[in-house]
Design a protein around this motif. Sequence first.
Motif, PDB file in Angstrom:
ATOM      1  N   UNK A 101       0.864  -1.181   0.000  1.00 29.42           N
ATOM      2  CA  UNK A 101       0.000   0.000   0.000  1.00 29.42           C
ATOM      3  C   UNK A 101       0.901   1.233   0.000  1.00 29.42           C
ATOM      4  N   UNK A 102       0.821   1.973  -1.093  1.00 30.72           N
ATOM      5  CA  UNK A 102       1.728   3.109  -1.263  1.00 30.72           C
ATOM      6  C   UNK A 102       1.510   4.146  -0.172  1.00 30.72           C
ATOM      7  N   UNK A 103       2.556   4.879   0.110  1.00 33.78           N
ATOM      8  CA  UNK A 103       2.480   6.036   1.000  1.00 33.78           C
ATOM      9  C   UNK A 103       2.231   5.698   2.463  1.00 33.78           C
ATOM     10  N   UNK A 104       2.400   4.437   2.846  1.00 28.86           N
ATOM     11  CA  UNK A 104       2.208   4.097   4.255  1.00 28.86           C
ATOM     12  C   UNK A 104       3.175   4.869   5.142  1.00 28.86           C
TER      13      UNK A 104
ATOM     14  N   UNK B  87      -3.025   2.933   8.221  1.00 33.05           N
ATOM     15  CA  UNK B  87      -1.963   3.580   7.434  1.00 33.05           C
ATOM     16  C   UNK B  87      -2.447   3.933   6.033  1.00 33.05           C
ATOM     17  N   UNK B  88      -3.277   3.047   5.442  1.00 34.39           N
ATOM     18  CA  UNK B  88      -3.817   3.344   4.112  1.00 34.39           C
ATOM     19  C   UNK B  88      -4.739   4.550   4.183  1.00 34.39           C
TER      20      UNK B  88
ATOM     21  N   UNK C 124      -4.476   7.006   6.115  1.00 34.18           N
ATOM     22  CA  UNK C 124      -3.663   8.213   6.313  1.00 34.18           C
ATOM     23  C   UNK C 124      -2.666   8.446   5.181  1.00 34.18           C
ATOM     24  N   UNK C 125      -2.725   7.593   4.163  1.00 32.47           N
ATOM     25  CA  UNK C 125      -1.800   7.747   3.037  1.00 32.47           C
ATOM     26  C   UNK C 125      -2.168   8.956   2.179  1.00 32.47           C
ATOM     27  N   UNK C 126      -3.402   9.409   2.303  1.00 34.48           N
ATOM     28  CA  UNK C 126      -3.878  10.499   1.451  1.00 34.48           C
ATOM     29  C   UNK C 126      -3.768  11.856   2.169  1.00 34.48           C
TER      30      UNK C 126
ATOM     31  N   UNK D  17      -5.305  13.191   5.767  1.00 30.50           N
ATOM     32  CA  UNK D  17      -4.430  13.622   6.870  1.00 30.50           C
ATOM     33  C   UNK D  17      -4.849  15.006   7.363  1.00 30.50           C
TER      34      UNK D  17
END
Lengths: 133, 111
Positions: A113-116, B6-7, B9-11, B15
């Motif tokens: 999952x990108x950007x973790x 975490x996914x 908060x990836x955006x 956030x």
Amino acid sequence: MNVTVTRTIKATPEQVYEVWLDPKSPGGPWFSARPPIIDIKVDGLFYHVSDSKGRQFPHFGRFVALERGKHIEYTWMSPATRGLETTVTLDFRAVSGGTELVLVHTGLHDDDVADHDRGWSFIADCVVKRIER
Amino acid sequence: MLDTVLAALADPTRRAIVDRLAKGPARVTDIAAPFAMSLNAVSKHVKVLEHAKLVRRTRQGREHTLELDAAPLREVARWVNHHEQYWTERVDRLADFFDRQAPTERWKGKP
């Protein structure tokens, strides 16, 4: 997601390297673990169990790189890595006052999952601190 | 749980929403105001945060209020702290070992 620990140790890079890999040395990371099975060579395996709060935690992995006085790299699996094969690297650098040791534990969650990492940095840097203040 | 949080908060928009809610509960319309996107688009982001249990929604009539639930954040932080603590303890032990060495054995001088 990574964990990094940096410390200056009062010894030469070679001494630090040797103690880290010595299961009999009280300065090494394997000292309190049972049974210290450790085969120090590239592709050598290790296994040990440590106790914490009445529970037993097995750790196992494989040495990937060993450069005396410079660099150690091994894979690392434990209940805390949740089934993922993570990587621990140690780099040793001679500095004034001894050796700078940089230990990095990488791959602590599924990077698919990108950007973790950004999500985690966000948690670490701002929200948790603000909430717990 | 870890990956879902975490996914979520990836955006960057999500956030920013969490950051805003860390200051206190807010209405969906208030949350949406600073963003250059439709209310509908912001609502979708909020739904992702609700799914990750980071945000709770309460309804009073037509008014929807959002509130941050910090528990999942703390759990992720605890999990990473475990690893940090583990390696810090071992590096401390290594540093102490060399600090305690007899002066004759201790490394002296520059490299």
